[in-house]
Design an enzyme around this catalytic site. Structure first.
Site, PDB file in Angstrom:
ATOM      1  N   ASN A  50       0.824  -1.212   0.000  1.00 22.09           N
ATOM      2  CA  ASN A  50       0.000   0.000   0.000  1.00 22.09           C
ATOM      3  C   ASN A  50       0.858   1.262   0.000  1.00 22.09           C
ATOM      4  O   ASN A  50       1.958   1.296   0.553  1.00 22.09           O
ATOM      5  CB  ASN A  50      -1.055   0.000   1.112  1.00 22.09           C
ATOM      6  CG  ASN A  50      -0.527  -0.330   2.493  1.00 22.09           C
ATOM      7  OD1 ASN A  50       0.443  -1.042   2.644  1.00 22.09           O
ATOM      8  ND2 ASN A  50      -1.186   0.201   3.497  1.00 22.09           N
ATOM      9  N   GLU A  52       0.254   5.107   0.662  1.00 23.14           N
ATOM     10  CA  GLU A  52      -0.667   6.145   1.136  1.00 23.14           C
ATOM     11  C   GLU A  52      -0.205   7.536   0.722  1.00 23.14           C
ATOM     12  O   GLU A  52       0.929   7.735   0.271  1.00 23.14           O
ATOM     13  CB  GLU A  52      -0.815   6.036   2.660  1.00 23.14           C
ATOM     14  CG  GLU A  52      -1.481   4.723   3.060  1.00 23.14           C
ATOM     15  CD  GLU A  52      -1.760   4.606   4.553  1.00 23.14           C
ATOM     16  OE1 GLU A  52      -1.297   5.458   5.337  1.00 23.14           O
ATOM     17  OE2 GLU A  52      -2.455   3.643   4.926  1.00 23.14           O
ATOM     18  N   CYS A  61      -4.117   0.800  -2.664  1.00 23.72           N
ATOM     19  CA  CYS A  61      -4.030  -0.468  -1.949  1.00 23.72           C
ATOM     20  C   CYS A  61      -2.952  -1.362  -2.562  1.00 23.72           C
ATOM     21  O   CYS A  61      -2.604  -1.242  -3.741  1.00 23.72           O
ATOM     22  CB  CYS A  61      -5.356  -1.213  -2.030  1.00 23.72           C
ATOM     23  SG  CYS A  61      -6.651  -0.516  -1.010  1.00 23.72           S
ATOM     24  N   GLU A  63      -3.047  -4.528  -3.431  1.00 27.89           N
ATOM     25  CA  GLU A  63      -3.479  -5.373  -4.544  1.00 27.89           C
ATOM     26  C   GLU A  63      -3.529  -4.581  -5.848  1.00 27.89           C
ATOM     27  O   GLU A  63      -3.128  -5.067  -6.914  1.00 27.89           O
ATOM     28  CB  GLU A  63      -4.884  -5.947  -4.276  1.00 27.89           C
ATOM     29  CG  GLU A  63      -5.002  -6.764  -3.004  1.00 27.89           C
ATOM     30  CD  GLU A  63      -5.390  -5.916  -1.790  1.00 27.89           C
ATOM     31  OE1 GLU A  63      -4.872  -4.800  -1.634  1.00 27.89           O
ATOM     32  OE2 GLU A  63      -6.228  -6.391  -0.999  1.00 27.89           O
ATOM     33  N   CYS A 104     -10.196  -5.200  -0.300  1.00 33.01           N
ATOM     34  CA  CYS A 104     -11.340  -4.280  -0.183  1.00 33.01           C
ATOM     35  C   CYS A 104     -12.188  -4.367  -1.449  1.00 33.01           C
ATOM     36  O   CYS A 104     -11.786  -4.987  -2.446  1.00 33.01           O
ATOM     37  CB  CYS A 104     -10.857  -2.854   0.059  1.00 33.01           C
ATOM     38  SG  CYS A 104     -10.221  -2.026  -1.419  1.00 33.01           S
ATOM     39  N   CYS A 107     -10.515  -3.164  -4.680  1.00 30.85           N
ATOM     40  CA  CYS A 107      -9.490  -4.109  -5.150  1.00 30.85           C
ATOM     41  C   CYS A 107     -10.127  -5.339  -5.789  1.00 30.85           C
ATOM     42  O   CYS A 107      -9.589  -5.887  -6.747  1.00 30.85           O
ATOM     43  CB  CYS A 107      -8.562  -4.504  -4.007  1.00 30.85           C
ATOM     44  SG  CYS A 107      -7.413  -3.178  -3.590  1.00 30.85           S
TER      45      CYS A 107
HETATM   46  N1  THU Z   1      -5.453  -1.561   2.155  1.00 27.73           N
HETATM   47  C1  THU Z   1      -4.880  -2.325   1.180  1.00 27.73           C
HETATM   48  O1  THU Z   1      -3.722  -2.107   0.802  1.00 27.73           O
HETATM   49  N2  THU Z   1      -5.615  -3.316   0.631  1.00 27.73           N
HETATM   50  C2  THU Z   1      -6.889  -3.610   0.979  1.00 27.73           C
HETATM   51  O2  THU Z   1      -7.514  -4.451   0.342  1.00 27.73           O
HETATM   52  C3  THU Z   1      -7.503  -2.953   2.149  1.00 27.73           C
HETATM   53  C4  THU Z   1      -6.799  -1.756   2.652  1.00 27.73           C
HETATM   54  C5  THU Z   1      -4.680  -0.448   2.724  1.00 27.73           C
HETATM   55  C6  THU Z   1      -5.201   0.904   2.369  1.00 27.73           C
HETATM   56  C7  THU Z   1      -4.644   1.751   3.499  1.00 27.73           C
HETATM   57  O3  THU Z   1      -3.326   2.136   3.163  1.00 27.73           O
HETATM   58  C8  THU Z   1      -4.589   0.790   4.684  1.00 27.73           C
HETATM   59  O4  THU Z   1      -4.703  -0.511   4.133  1.00 27.73           O
HETATM   60  C9  THU Z   1      -5.682   1.013   5.711  1.00 27.73           C
HETATM   61  O5  THU Z   1      -6.927   1.014   5.106  1.00 27.73           O
END
Ligand code: THU
Length: 155
Positions: A50, A52, A61, A63, A104, A107
């Protein structure tokens, strides 16, 4: 070329790659590190973590990053399995915890693009950061009635 299978490569190998990718999470806001790994049909593994942003809503994210990387390599249609793991960062920045982390909703839709392109359903291995639990779900179960090319009259 003969395709490899996830059984041949091993789920643990794919999950280890996902966990290794989580080490590079740029997640200073959520402190939640996620790693994703894609197994390609020739045995190659593509990872993502991830990424941010100070403008929170722009965060990417793990994925989605992995799939965009596979696409940049011209390999989007070659994805045969997905692994995801993650959790709150420990003091070393690695994900911690015994909660199984899955993709999520956004994704799932992004993974669906690779599945549609390849014409196959995809297994998604979701693991707890501490390795205590792993779940296998098919994309079609995680995202029933997905929006896809057919909805645009393209399939
Ligand atoms: N996140 C992912 O990388 N993949 C997911 O499927 C769910 C959430 C990340 C996004 C954010 O940087 C952190 O997890 C908290 O939501």
């Amino acid at each position: 070329m003969t395709e490899v299978s996830i059984e041949e490569v091993g789920v643990a190998v794919l999950l280890d790659a996902a966990r290794a990718a989580a080490r590079h999470a740029h997640a200073p806001y959520s402190r939640f590190a996620v790693g994703a790994a894609l197994l390609l049909s020739d045995g190659a593994i593509v990872t993502g973590t991830n990424f941010e942003n100070a403008s929170y809503g722009l965060s990417l994210c793990a994925e989605t990053v992995a799939l965009a990387t596979a696409n940049a390599q011209g390999r989007l249609a070659d994805v045969i399995a997905v692994a995801v793991t993650g959790g709150t960062m420990g003091s070393d920045g690695m994900p911690t915890g015994s909660t199984v982390v899955g993709p999520c909703g956004r994704c799932r839709q992004v993974i669906n693009e690779a599945a549609e392109l390849a014409g196959r359903d995809l297994p998604i291995y979701c693991a707890a950061a501490d390795g205590s639990a792993v779940e296998r779900h098919m994309l079609s179960a995680l995202l029933p009635h997905a929006f896809g090319p057919k909805d645009l009259g393209l399939a």
